[in-house]
Design a protein around this motif. Structure first.
Motif, PDB file in Angstrom:
ATOM      1  N   LEU A  50      50.202  62.390  -0.430  1.00 54.52           N
ATOM      2  CA  LEU A  50      49.294  62.933   0.577  1.00 54.52           C
ATOM      3  C   LEU A  50      49.830  62.712   1.986  1.00 54.52           C
ATOM      4  O   LEU A  50      50.432  61.686   2.291  1.00 54.52           O
ATOM      5  CB  LEU A  50      47.918  62.281   0.450  1.00 54.52           C
ATOM      6  N   SER A  51      49.577  63.688   2.827  1.00 50.87           N
ATOM      7  CA  SER A  51      49.962  63.611   4.240  1.00 50.87           C
ATOM      8  C   SER A  51      48.724  63.864   5.098  1.00 50.87           C
ATOM      9  O   SER A  51      47.655  64.216   4.586  1.00 50.87           O
ATOM     10  CB  SER A  51      51.029  64.669   4.548  1.00 50.87           C
ATOM     11  N   GLY A  52      48.905  63.738   6.392  1.00 53.22           N
ATOM     12  CA  GLY A  52      47.810  64.046   7.303  1.00 53.22           C
ATOM     13  C   GLY A  52      47.351  65.480   7.174  1.00 53.22           C
ATOM     14  O   GLY A  52      46.158  65.786   7.286  1.00 53.22           O
ATOM     15  N   SER A  53      48.294  66.389   6.914  1.00 45.55           N
ATOM     16  CA  SER A  53      47.944  67.810   6.757  1.00 45.55           C
ATOM     17  C   SER A  53      47.067  68.028   5.531  1.00 45.55           C
ATOM     18  O   SER A  53      46.142  68.843   5.548  1.00 45.55           O
ATOM     19  CB  SER A  53      49.215  68.651   6.647  1.00 45.55           C
ATOM     20  N   HIS A  54      47.369  67.289   4.444  1.00 44.03           N
ATOM     21  CA  HIS A  54      46.529  67.390   3.246  1.00 44.03           C
ATOM     22  C   HIS A  54      45.087  66.985   3.562  1.00 44.03           C
ATOM     23  O   HIS A  54      44.132  67.680   3.201  1.00 44.03           O
ATOM     24  CB  HIS A  54      47.049  66.464   2.141  1.00 44.03           C
ATOM     25  N   LEU A  55      44.960  65.842   4.211  1.00 43.66           N
ATOM     26  CA  LEU A  55      43.622  65.325   4.482  1.00 43.66           C
ATOM     27  C   LEU A  55      42.868  66.213   5.465  1.00 43.66           C
ATOM     28  O   LEU A  55      41.661  66.428   5.319  1.00 43.66           O
ATOM     29  CB  LEU A  55      43.717  63.895   5.010  1.00 43.66           C
ATOM     30  N   ALA A  56      43.574  66.756   6.450  1.00 42.88           N
ATOM     31  CA  ALA A  56      42.926  67.653   7.402  1.00 42.88           C
ATOM     32  C   ALA A  56      42.433  68.912   6.696  1.00 42.88           C
ATOM     33  O   ALA A  56      41.314  69.385   6.938  1.00 42.88           O
ATOM     34  CB  ALA A  56      43.898  68.008   8.521  1.00 42.88           C
ATOM     35  N   ALA A  57      43.270  69.461   5.811  1.00 44.82           N
ATOM     36  CA  ALA A  57      42.875  70.670   5.065  1.00 44.82           C
ATOM     37  C   ALA A  57      41.672  70.388   4.173  1.00 44.82           C
ATOM     38  O   ALA A  57      40.774  71.229   4.033  1.00 44.82           O
ATOM     39  CB  ALA A  57      44.054  71.168   4.239  1.00 44.82           C
ATOM     40  N   ALA A  65      51.004  77.166   6.708  1.00 40.57           N
ATOM     41  CA  ALA A  65      51.468  78.038   5.626  1.00 40.57           C
ATOM     42  C   ALA A  65      52.353  77.307   4.631  1.00 40.57           C
ATOM     43  O   ALA A  65      52.284  77.552   3.417  1.00 40.57           O
ATOM     44  CB  ALA A  65      52.223  79.231   6.219  1.00 40.57           C
ATOM     45  N   GLU A  66      53.172  76.383   5.129  1.00 38.66           N
ATOM     46  CA  GLU A  66      54.095  75.690   4.221  1.00 38.66           C
ATOM     47  C   GLU A  66      53.385  74.746   3.260  1.00 38.66           C
ATOM     48  O   GLU A  66      53.969  74.294   2.274  1.00 38.66           O
ATOM     49  CB  GLU A  66      55.140  74.902   5.023  1.00 38.66           C
ATOM     50  N   LEU A  67      52.113  74.465   3.523  1.00 36.73           N
ATOM     51  CA  LEU A  67      51.355  73.578   2.639  1.00 36.73           C
ATOM     52  C   LEU A  67      50.705  74.338   1.482  1.00 36.73           C
ATOM     53  O   LEU A  67      50.239  73.727   0.518  1.00 36.73           O
ATOM     54  CB  LEU A  67      50.280  72.845   3.438  1.00 36.73           C
ATOM     55  N   ALA A  68      50.689  75.665   1.545  1.00 38.34           N
ATOM     56  CA  ALA A  68      49.980  76.476   0.556  1.00 38.34           C
ATOM     57  C   ALA A  68      50.415  76.192  -0.881  1.00 38.34           C
ATOM     58  O   ALA A  68      49.561  76.033  -1.769  1.00 38.34           O
ATOM     59  CB  ALA A  68      50.131  77.956   0.886  1.00 38.34           C
TER      60      ALA A  68
END
Length: 202
Positions: A50-57, A65-68
């Motif tokens: 998990l990253s900050g982007s995961h938790l924010a999403a 887009a790269e997290l899709a």
């Protein structure tokens, strides 16, 4: 009936936990030939941590887009778990706890509103009713009566995790002492495989 089989050892064919988890699945398949089995190898196809982007999403923020692809993988993992009636996990002890690959999987199935929720009296598990069987392998002995009991964060952690989401009767098949010498290893594997083949069918 659907069975989800998870392996997390990085040792491939040399893994004890993989050998025992496979024996568990074989026993259950023998008892129920129509069992629908899904297999996920967390070492061969690892999930990202998990990253900050995961938790924010997860909290509603726009996902880059790269997290899709990774969010799609998360959804697939969660759907597999929710659909399963039986979950079989191969979990070796690495440095006193679970492999990081297995932790990444757990981070994808402990989801508020899906497998647990917070209410007026605290957290409530939403995934009860599943049968969870864990094949664990440990290099030494970590029972309550041993000097190393305080270092056991594999079985104790998994009991807590699954209990938190409502699965309170997790079954463990241990192979302990596999690094203490060839005789200890053979005895541990034989005992674990015997336990696997004598599991109750349902």
């Amino acid at each position: 009936m659907k069975l989800l089989h998870i392996d997390s050892s990085v040792l491939g064919p040399h893994s004890v936990s993989r050998q025992v988890s496979a024996a568990i699945v074989a026993r259950l398949r023998q008892a129920s030939p129509s069992l629908d089995i899904v297999y996920r190898d967390l070492a061969q196809i690892p999930l990202a941590h998990l990253s900050g982007s995961h938790l924010a999403a997860a909290q509603g923020a726009p996902a880059p887009a790269e997290l899709a692809p990774d969010l799609a993988a998360s959804a697939a993992v969660l759907d597999e778990f929710l659909a399963a009636d039986i979950v079989v996990i191969g979990a070796p002890m690495y440095n006193f706890t679970i492999p990081s690959q297995l932790k990444a999987w757990i981070d994808r199935i402990l989801v508020a509103g899906k497998t647990f929720k917070y209410g007026a009296t605290g957290p409530e598990g939403l995934a009860g009713g599943k049968r969870v069987i864990v094949a664990i392998s440990r290099g030494g002995h970590y029972g309550a009566e041993t000097p190393y009991a305080a270092g056991e964060h594999l079985e104790s952690y998994l009991r807590w995790v699954f209990g938190f989401i409502g699965i309170t009767s997790v079954e463990f098949i241990p192979a302990d002492g596999i690094q203490l010498g060839p005789e200890h290893r053979e005895k541990a594997i034989t005992g674990a495989l015997e336990a696997a083949t004598s599991l109750r069918a349902a």
